[in-house]
Design an enzyme around this catalytic site. Structure first.
Site, PDB file in Angstrom:
ATOM      1  N   GLY A 287       2.721   2.616  10.834  1.00 18.80           N
ATOM      2  CA  GLY A 287       3.626   3.555  10.591  1.00 18.80           C
ATOM      3  C   GLY A 287       4.354   3.972  11.982  1.00 18.80           C
TER       4      GLY A 287
ATOM      5  N   SER B 144       4.039  -2.168  10.362  1.00 17.53           N
ATOM      6  CA  SER B 144       5.246  -1.937  10.523  1.00 17.53           C
ATOM      7  C   SER B 144       5.981  -3.226  10.257  1.00 17.53           C
ATOM      8  CB  SER B 144       5.642  -1.583  11.777  1.00 17.53           C
ATOM      9  OG  SER B 144       5.175  -0.231  12.242  1.00 17.53           O
TER      10      SER B 144
ATOM     11  N   GLU C  73      -6.574   4.562   8.012  1.00 14.59           N
ATOM     12  CA  GLU C  73      -6.520   6.020   7.890  1.00 14.59           C
ATOM     13  C   GLU C  73      -7.705   6.587   7.510  1.00 14.59           C
ATOM     14  OE1 GLU C  73      -2.912   5.552   5.585  1.00 14.59           O
ATOM     15  OE2 GLU C  73      -1.657   5.119   7.629  1.00 14.59           O
TER      16      GLU C  73
ATOM     17  N   HIS D  82      -9.702   0.788   5.355  1.00 15.03           N
ATOM     18  CA  HIS D  82      -8.146   1.075   6.057  1.00 15.03           C
ATOM     19  C   HIS D  82      -8.368   2.130   7.159  1.00 15.03           C
ATOM     20  CE1 HIS D  82      -4.053   2.366   6.661  1.00 15.03           C
ATOM     21  NE2 HIS D  82      -3.625   1.283   5.901  1.00 15.03           N
TER      22      HIS D  82
ATOM     23  N   ASN E 277       0.682  -1.178   0.050  1.00 12.15           N
ATOM     24  CA  ASN E 277      -0.048  -0.017   0.101  1.00 12.15           C
ATOM     25  C   ASN E 277       0.824   1.025   0.037  1.00 12.15           C
ATOM     26  OD1 ASN E 277      -1.785   2.203   0.452  1.00 12.15           O
ATOM     27  ND2 ASN E 277      -2.423   1.408   2.682  1.00 12.15           N
ATOM     28  N   TRP E 278       1.077   1.857  -1.287  1.00 13.02           N
ATOM     29  CA  TRP E 278       2.065   3.059  -1.218  1.00 13.02           C
ATOM     30  C   TRP E 278       1.510   4.302  -0.715  1.00 13.02           C
ATOM     31  CZ3 TRP E 278       3.457   2.312  -7.149  1.00 13.02           C
ATOM     32  CH2 TRP E 278       4.105   0.948  -7.256  1.00 13.02           C
ATOM     33  N   LYS E 279       0.210   4.139  -0.259  1.00 11.54           N
ATOM     34  CA  LYS E 279      -0.650   5.476   0.313  1.00 11.54           C
ATOM     35  C   LYS E 279      -0.359   6.586  -0.522  1.00 11.54           C
ATOM     36  CE  LYS E 279      -0.088   3.085   4.837  1.00 11.54           C
ATOM     37  NZ  LYS E 279      -0.029   3.113   6.187  1.00 11.54           N
TER      38      LYS E 279
ATOM     39  N   GLU F 227      -5.050  -5.074  10.587  1.00 10.52           N
ATOM     40  CA  GLU F 227      -4.081  -3.918  10.802  1.00 10.52           C
ATOM     41  C   GLU F 227      -4.138  -3.335  12.182  1.00 10.52           C
ATOM     42  OE1 GLU F 227      -2.272  -2.728   6.639  1.00 10.52           O
ATOM     43  OE2 GLU F 227      -3.715  -1.243   7.254  1.00 10.52           O
TER      44      GLU F 227
ATOM     45  N   GLY G  81       2.984  -0.944   4.217  1.00 11.39           N
ATOM     46  CA  GLY G  81       3.057   0.480   3.776  1.00 11.39           C
ATOM     47  C   GLY G  81       4.338   0.743   3.659  1.00 11.39           C
ATOM     48  N   GLY G  82       5.126   1.391   4.746  1.00 15.16           N
ATOM     49  CA  GLY G  82       6.542   2.072   4.423  1.00 15.16           C
ATOM     50  C   GLY G  82       7.291   1.345   3.594  1.00 15.16           C
TER      51      GLY G  82
HETATM   52  P1  13P Z   1       3.256   0.576   7.635  1.00 14.74           P
HETATM   53  O1  13P Z   1       3.616  -0.639   6.939  1.00 14.74           O
HETATM   54  O2  13P Z   1       3.989   1.805   7.060  1.00 14.74           O
HETATM   55  O3  13P Z   1       3.072   0.470   9.305  1.00 14.74           O
HETATM   56  O4  13P Z   1       1.568   0.721   7.243  1.00 14.74           O
HETATM   57  C1  13P Z   1       0.866  -0.406   7.240  1.00 14.74           C
HETATM   58  C2  13P Z   1      -0.284  -0.024   6.394  1.00 14.74           C
HETATM   59  O5  13P Z   1      -1.247   0.904   6.730  1.00 14.74           O
HETATM   60  C3  13P Z   1      -0.596  -0.934   5.223  1.00 14.74           C
HETATM   61  O6  13P Z   1      -1.884  -0.424   4.790  1.00 14.74           O
END
Ligand code: 13P
Length: 250
Positions: free
Chosen positions: A173, A212, A97, A95, A9-11, A167, A233-234
């Site tokens: 994050g 993470s 967020e 998600h 997920n590149w956000k 999640e 994510g990251g």
């Molecule tokens: P991180 O891997 O950056 O913690 O993010 C997880 C995430 O929200 C994937 O959707």
């Protein structure tokens, strides 16, 4: 036997240049990944370029959000049938967020889940608790309510064409990963809750862990019996790191 799956997920990250480099990096190293499905979820505007760069690579493309309608006067929205039209196969929905920042309630996320399937795509349905909810013993109730919203709207069979991602909000994050045991406990709860309604579906559904995940902790997480891969994510913004996570899943 469930096939392991890793989704990036590149956000809201990247540019034409950085995404080009990232996708080429993933594509050139993907032969080293055995027996794991790979999905990347770019921001909407970069999806067509990524579809082209990954043509016949076997890597699937997902979007990060979707409208609950398919067509019409909904300024600024993008529908599931449009995403299918440009080559997407998956959409992330629910998600944390979006739940925290953009008003995606349980009911709204369930409506989007329905729209994704109506558009011919597969939802990657995210569930998870906040730190406060965990600390007050509400993890299972929160996750169950998130799942229930979908099952009440569409019936349990709708989960058949979906992927679930657990999640925990406090792990996203933050660099603070759930321990493999903590994650497994919730994954087992989710599978058990589905099994009470449909055992065969519960055995089959892929449940990913997100929060993470890095190459350094992926193997231990993915070796848990109910963890079928990750939503990253990251660490999905670095081709080598992402490929190493995919290898850990395979
Ligand atoms: P991180 O891997 O950056 O913690 O993010 C997880 C995430 O929200 C994937 O959707």
């Amino acid at each position: 036997m469930r096939k392991p799956l890793v989704a990036g997920n590149w956000k809201m990250n990247g540019s034409t240049e950085s995404i080009n480099k990232l996708v080429k990096g993933i594509r050139s190293g993907m032969d080293s990944v055995k027996n794991a499905g790979i999905i990347v979820c770019p921001p909407y505007v970069y999806i067509p370029a990524v579809v082209e760069l990954l043509a016949s690579s076997g890597i699937a493309i997902g979007a990060q959000n979707v409208a609950k309608e398919q067509l019409g006067a909904f300024t600024g929205e993008v529908s599931a049938c449009m995403l299918k039209d440009i080559g997407c196969q998956f959409v992330i929905v629910g998600h944390s967020e979006r739940r925290a920042l953009f008003g995606d309630t349980n009911a709204f996320a369930a409506q989007k889940f329905a729209a994704i399937q109506q558009g011919g795509l597969t939802p990657i349905f995210c569930v998870g608790e906040s730190l406060e909810e965990r600390d007050t013993g509400k993890t299972e109730a929160v996750v169950q309510a998130q799942l229930e919203a979908v099952v009440e709207l569409l019936g349990v069979a709708a989960l058949d064409q979906s992927v679930i991602a657990y999640e925990p909000v406090w792990a996203i994050g933050t660099g603070k990963t759930a321990s493999p045991e903590q994650a497994q406990e919730v994954h087992a709860f989710i599978r058990g809750w589905i099994a009470k309604q449909d055992k065969a579906l519960a055995d089959k559904i892929q449940i990913l862990y997100g929060g993470s995940v890095k190459a350094a902790n992926a193997k231990e997480l993915f070796s848990q019996p109910d963890i079928d891969g990750g939503l990253i994510g990251g660490a999905s913004l670095d081709a080598d790191e992402f490929l190493n996570i995919c290898k850990a899943a395979g």
